[in-house]
Write an enzyme that holds these catalytic residues in place. Sequence first.
Site, PDB file in Angstrom:
ATOM      1  N   THR A   1      13.327   6.856   0.292  1.00  0.00           N
ATOM      2  CA  THR A   1      12.405   7.461  -0.103  1.00  0.00           C
ATOM      3  C   THR A   1      11.708   7.994   1.012  1.00  0.00           C
TER       4      THR A   1
ATOM      5  N   ARG B   1      14.018   0.937  -5.353  1.00  0.00           N
ATOM      6  CA  ARG B   1      13.898   0.205  -6.366  1.00  0.00           C
ATOM      7  C   ARG B   1      13.934   1.400  -7.772  1.00  0.00           C
TER       8      ARG B   1
ATOM      9  N   SER C   1       3.610  -2.325  12.771  1.00  0.00           N
ATOM     10  CA  SER C   1       3.619  -1.421  12.915  1.00  0.00           C
ATOM     11  C   SER C   1       1.958  -2.188  14.157  1.00  0.00           C
TER      12      SER C   1
ATOM     13  N   GLU D   1      -1.298  -1.387  13.495  1.00  0.00           N
ATOM     14  CA  GLU D   1      -1.939  -2.310  12.509  1.00  0.00           C
ATOM     15  C   GLU D   1      -2.233  -3.129  12.842  1.00  0.00           C
TER      16      GLU D   1
ATOM     17  N   TYR E   1      -2.627  -5.319   5.344  1.00  0.00           N
ATOM     18  CA  TYR E   1      -1.492  -4.584   5.434  1.00  0.00           C
ATOM     19  C   TYR E   1      -0.748  -5.633   6.575  1.00  0.00           C
TER      20      TYR E   1
ATOM     21  N   LYS F   1       2.344  -7.313   7.821  1.00  0.00           N
ATOM     22  CA  LYS F   1       3.133  -7.135   9.052  1.00  0.00           C
ATOM     23  C   LYS F   1       3.873  -7.619  10.512  1.00  0.00           C
TER      24      LYS F   1
ATOM     25  N   HIS G   1       2.450   8.036  12.841  1.00  0.00           N
ATOM     26  CA  HIS G   1       3.333   9.096  12.908  1.00  0.00           C
ATOM     27  C   HIS G   1       3.273   9.604  11.076  1.00  0.00           C
TER      28      HIS G   1
ATOM     29  N   LYS H   1      -4.024  14.327   3.656  1.00  0.00           N
ATOM     30  CA  LYS H   1      -5.219  14.426   2.910  1.00  0.00           C
ATOM     31  C   LYS H   1      -5.996  15.425   3.593  1.00  0.00           C
TER      32      LYS H   1
ATOM     33  N   GLY I   1     -13.713   8.655   4.643  1.00  0.00           N
ATOM     34  CA  GLY I   1     -14.739   8.298   4.822  1.00  0.00           C
ATOM     35  C   GLY I   1     -14.322   8.178   6.337  1.00  0.00           C
TER      36      GLY I   1
ATOM     37  N   PRO J   1     -12.884  -2.147   3.683  1.00  0.00           N
ATOM     38  CA  PRO J   1     -13.532  -3.518   3.832  1.00  0.00           C
ATOM     39  C   PRO J   1     -13.985  -4.246   5.252  1.00  0.00           C
ATOM     40  N   ALA J   2     -12.564  -3.500   6.258  1.00  0.00           N
ATOM     41  CA  ALA J   2     -12.783  -4.181   7.888  1.00  0.00           C
ATOM     42  C   ALA J   2     -12.005  -2.599   7.965  1.00  0.00           C
TER      43      ALA J   2
HETATM   44  P1  NAP Z   1       5.975   5.713   3.539  1.00  0.00           P
HETATM   45  O1  NAP Z   1       6.454   7.043   3.608  1.00  0.00           O
HETATM   46  O2  NAP Z   1       4.631   4.440   2.434  1.00  0.00           O
HETATM   47  O3  NAP Z   1       7.447   4.114   2.322  1.00  0.00           O
HETATM   48  C1  NAP Z   1       7.675   3.382   1.982  1.00  0.00           C
HETATM   49  C2  NAP Z   1       8.948   3.582   1.532  1.00  0.00           C
HETATM   50  O4  NAP Z   1       9.120   1.998   1.298  1.00  0.00           O
HETATM   51  C3  NAP Z   1       9.529   3.792  -0.017  1.00  0.00           C
HETATM   52  O5  NAP Z   1      10.457   4.567  -0.421  1.00  0.00           O
HETATM   53  C4  NAP Z   1       8.906   2.974  -0.884  1.00  0.00           C
HETATM   54  O6  NAP Z   1       9.699   3.174  -2.462  1.00  0.00           O
HETATM   55  C5  NAP Z   1       9.987   1.631  -0.798  1.00  0.00           C
HETATM   56  N1  NAP Z   1       9.118   0.405  -1.169  1.00  0.00           N
HETATM   57  C6  NAP Z   1       8.065  -0.011  -1.674  1.00  0.00           C
HETATM   58  N2  NAP Z   1       8.198  -1.473  -2.453  1.00  0.00           N
HETATM   59  C7  NAP Z   1       9.118  -1.616  -2.388  1.00  0.00           C
HETATM   60  C8  NAP Z   1      10.160  -2.938  -2.942  1.00  0.00           C
HETATM   61  N3  NAP Z   1       9.722  -3.268  -3.221  1.00  0.00           N
HETATM   62  N4  NAP Z   1      11.443  -2.663  -2.095  1.00  0.00           N
HETATM   63  C9  NAP Z   1      11.890  -1.584  -1.635  1.00  0.00           C
HETATM   64  N5  NAP Z   1      11.268  -0.580  -1.274  1.00  0.00           N
HETATM   65  C10 NAP Z   1      10.125  -0.750  -0.769  1.00  0.00           C
HETATM   66  O7  NAP Z   1       6.162   5.001   4.573  1.00  0.00           O
HETATM   67  P2  NAP Z   1       6.180   5.400   5.704  1.00  0.00           P
HETATM   68  O8  NAP Z   1       5.041   6.275   6.227  1.00  0.00           O
HETATM   69  O9  NAP Z   1       8.087   6.239   6.370  1.00  0.00           O
HETATM   70  O10 NAP Z   1       6.509   4.273   6.731  1.00  0.00           O
HETATM   71  C11 NAP Z   1       8.022   3.540   7.076  1.00  0.00           C
HETATM   72  C12 NAP Z   1       7.754   2.210   7.534  1.00  0.00           C
HETATM   73  O11 NAP Z   1       7.096   1.760   8.688  1.00  0.00           O
HETATM   74  C13 NAP Z   1       7.151   1.127   6.777  1.00  0.00           C
HETATM   75  O12 NAP Z   1       7.114  -0.274   6.492  1.00  0.00           O
HETATM   76  C14 NAP Z   1       5.856   1.154   6.750  1.00  0.00           C
HETATM   77  O13 NAP Z   1       5.268  -0.100   6.588  1.00  0.00           O
HETATM   78  C15 NAP Z   1       5.630   1.312   8.403  1.00  0.00           C
HETATM   79  N6  NAP Z   1       5.128   2.403   9.469  1.00  0.00           N
HETATM   80  C16 NAP Z   1       4.872   2.897   9.191  1.00  0.00           C
HETATM   81  C17 NAP Z   1       3.611   3.892  10.772  1.00  0.00           C
HETATM   82  C18 NAP Z   1       3.833   5.234   9.703  1.00  0.00           C
HETATM   83  O14 NAP Z   1       2.296   5.994  10.620  1.00  0.00           O
HETATM   84  N7  NAP Z   1       3.997   5.702   9.524  1.00  0.00           N
HETATM   85  C19 NAP Z   1       3.155   3.667  11.163  1.00  0.00           C
HETATM   86  C20 NAP Z   1       3.968   2.195  11.849  1.00  0.00           C
HETATM   87  C21 NAP Z   1       4.914   1.288  10.667  1.00  0.00           C
HETATM   88  P3  NAP Z   1       9.062   4.025  -2.909  1.00  0.00           P
HETATM   89  O15 NAP Z   1       9.357   5.447  -2.781  1.00  0.00           O
HETATM   90  O16 NAP Z   1       9.854   3.433  -4.730  1.00  0.00           O
HETATM   91  O17 NAP Z   1       7.294   3.578  -3.429  1.00  0.00           O
HETATM   92  O1  F7E Z   2      -6.347   5.868   7.983  1.00  0.00           O
HETATM   93  C1  F7E Z   2      -9.630   6.521   7.902  1.00  0.00           C
HETATM   94  C2  F7E Z   2      -8.913   5.398   7.673  1.00  0.00           C
HETATM   95  O2  F7E Z   2      -4.437   5.763   5.598  1.00  0.00           O
HETATM   96  C3  F7E Z   2      -6.032   6.695   9.020  1.00  0.00           C
HETATM   97  C4  F7E Z   2      -0.240   3.779   7.685  1.00  0.00           C
HETATM   98  O3  F7E Z   2       1.171   4.074   7.925  1.00  0.00           O
HETATM   99  O4  F7E Z   2      -0.672   3.959   9.556  1.00  0.00           O
HETATM  100  C5  F7E Z   2      -1.077   4.263   8.868  1.00  0.00           C
HETATM  101  O5  F7E Z   2      -2.518   3.425   8.420  1.00  0.00           O
HETATM  102  C6  F7E Z   2      -7.623   6.378   9.309  1.00  0.00           C
HETATM  103  C7  F7E Z   2      -8.054   5.196   8.927  1.00  0.00           C
HETATM  104  O6  F7E Z   2      -3.904   5.674   8.113  1.00  0.00           O
HETATM  105  C8  F7E Z   2     -10.630   8.392   5.016  1.00  0.00           C
HETATM  106  O7  F7E Z   2     -10.358   4.192   7.323  1.00  0.00           O
HETATM  107  C9  F7E Z   2     -11.161   7.986   6.568  1.00  0.00           C
HETATM  108  O8  F7E Z   2      -9.225   4.841  10.067  1.00  0.00           O
HETATM  109  O9  F7E Z   2      -4.510   7.402   7.275  1.00  0.00           O
HETATM  110  P1  F7E Z   2      -4.907   6.179   6.939  1.00  0.00           P
HETATM  111  P2  F7E Z   2      -3.909   3.923   8.304  1.00  0.00           P
HETATM  112  O10 F7E Z   2      -4.749   3.036   7.736  1.00  0.00           O
HETATM  113  O11 F7E Z   2      -3.837   4.331   9.921  1.00  0.00           O
HETATM  114  C10 F7E Z   2       0.157   2.593  10.145  1.00  0.00           C
HETATM  115  C11 F7E Z   2       0.058   2.484  11.441  1.00  0.00           C
HETATM  116  C12 F7E Z   2       0.757   2.106   9.019  1.00  0.00           C
HETATM  117  O12 F7E Z   2       0.953   1.209   9.569  1.00  0.00           O
HETATM  118  C13 F7E Z   2       0.412   2.021   7.937  1.00  0.00           C
HETATM  119  O13 F7E Z   2       1.155   2.337   7.489  1.00  0.00           O
HETATM  120  O14 F7E Z   2      -8.659   7.464   8.972  1.00  0.00           O
HETATM  121  N1  F7E Z   2     -10.402   7.323   7.198  1.00  0.00           N
HETATM  122  N2  F7E Z   2     -10.783   8.803   5.444  1.00  0.00           N
HETATM  123  C14 F7E Z   2      -9.151   8.082   5.793  1.00  0.00           C
HETATM  124  N3  F7E Z   2      -8.402   7.186   5.079  1.00  0.00           N
HETATM  125  C15 F7E Z   2      -7.443   7.285   4.143  1.00  0.00           C
HETATM  126  N4  F7E Z   2      -6.416   7.577   3.884  1.00  0.00           N
HETATM  127  N5  F7E Z   2      -8.095   8.320   3.185  1.00  0.00           N
HETATM  128  C16 F7E Z   2      -9.063   8.732   3.360  1.00  0.00           C
HETATM  129  O15 F7E Z   2     -10.256   9.757   3.239  1.00  0.00           O
END
Ligand code: NAP
Ligand code: F7E
Length: 344
Positions: A18, A41, A131, A133, A155, A159, A185, A198, A217, A285-286
């Site tokens: 999803t 889920r 990730s 991260e 988080y 990971k 991505h 956003k 932020g 916080p960090a």
């Molecule tokens: P996302 O849009 O937040 O999707 C997360 C998925 O995990 C949703 O389908 C959610 O289901 C499901 N989920 C959450 N808790 C669960 C649970 N307890 N049991 C089963 N399913 C659960 O994330 P995404 O951007 O597609 O990213 C996919 C994966 O790549 C994640 O593991 C993320 O941490 C990792 N990742 C993402 C990025 C990025 O930039 N996008 C980068 C590096 C790694 P619901 O719809 O029910 O909430």
């Molecule tokens: O923040 C700054 C924030 O929440 C990016 C996830 O897919 O990528 C994602 O994590 C940056 C940060 O993504 C706002 O402080 C400023 O520095 O879009 P984000 P993320 O934290 O990089 C990694 C690779 C993953 O694996 C994660 O699953 O943007 N920022 N102002 C803000 N961020 C948010 N969300 N909202 C703000 O208002």
Amino acid sequence: MVSSSLHPMKTAFITGITGQDGSYLAEYLLKQGYKVVGMMRRSATPSTARFAAIEDQVEIGHGDLLDQSSLMRLLDQHKPDEIYNLAAQSFVHSSFHEPVHTGSVTGLGVIRMLEAMRLVCPQARFYQASSSEMFGEVQETPQRETTPFHPRSPYGVAKVYGHWATVNYRESYDMFACSGILFNHESPRRGLEFVTRKISDHVAAIVFGEKDKLALGNLDARRDWGFAGDYIRAMHLMLQQDTADDYVISTGTTQSVREFCRIAFERVGLNYEDFVVVDPRFFRPAEVELLLGDASKAKEKLGWEPEVDFQGLVEMMVDADLQRRLDRFQKPQRGTLPAGVKSS
Ligand code: NAP
Ligand code: F7E
């Protein structure tokens, strides 16, 4: 490099179907001739919107990364050839508020999947969504597979656990388990809580008179942002190799949140400085200040390269959020619509 020829009869099992990546991956694997089983889920409001277009082509199995028995039952029922573990509590900001839950889903959830696979279908191939991260307070730039981890959030910590669990199951049990270390991505399907979506959604809301300001932020954080549709190809390629390995997937460019804002507002003829306000509620916080990936191993061994660049990504996301509003018959109030965004 292995060519992406059709794979009739193969079954792929996707957790997180999803989510953003799950929906793109499901579409891609269906086109490759796979049978796709997605795990969802239980939710009071089922979140099938992202894969609505392919809902009737995907088989849904109900399960949860918190529930070991559901994972074992689903793998036993479907006997997949490939398992893509994309499910996670994936929002870094929330992980500071829900650290234990994040650890259980995003960290221990990986072990639950690996154990289910080891006991039920050990011959399957496993992809773990790791990730950038994990690099957090970066120890070198650009970051590559050998860069030491220093996560900066619950988080990121979870990971790291999932990454090493994947490596450990590969080494301990000779399982085909890969960890894709993907940098940020994005896409028009990105969750609204992440900064890129956003921004793009607020730009459209401002154009259509729904909002006057965008509260953010840290504007100086830098990320290596790519397009989700490009990154899911890399996941699939990793599972087509002769041996399991870990790969960084990134664009090799880095931009600030401020730069994302500038291009997004420029797309509609507006200046971000007239709308963006800094709000301490969105600081963490960090913080992870700088991410920049080196994907040369993926390029060399998988033949993978991204197709969408940063400017193209920002414009794609803004245009999609404008188009959504036009499709709901809303009328723009300020700014200019880009060519291509039209009333249907
Ligand atoms: P996302 O849009 O937040 O999707 C997360 C998925 O995990 C949703 O389908 C959610 O289901 C499901 N989920 C959450 N808790 C669960 C649970 N307890 N049991 C089963 N399913 C659960 O994330 P995404 O951007 O597609 O990213 C996919 C994966 O790549 C994640 O593991 C993320 O941490 C990792 N990742 C993402 C990025 C990025 O930039 N996008 C980068 C590096 C790694 P619901 O719809 O029910 O909430
Ligand atoms: O923040 C700054 C924030 O929440 C990016 C996830 O897919 O990528 C994602 O994590 C940056 C940060 O993504 C706002 O402080 C400023 O520095 O879009 P984000 P993320 O934290 O990089 C990694 C690779 C993953 O694996 C994660 O699953 O943007 N920022 N102002 C803000 N961020 C948010 N969300 N909202 C703000 O208002």
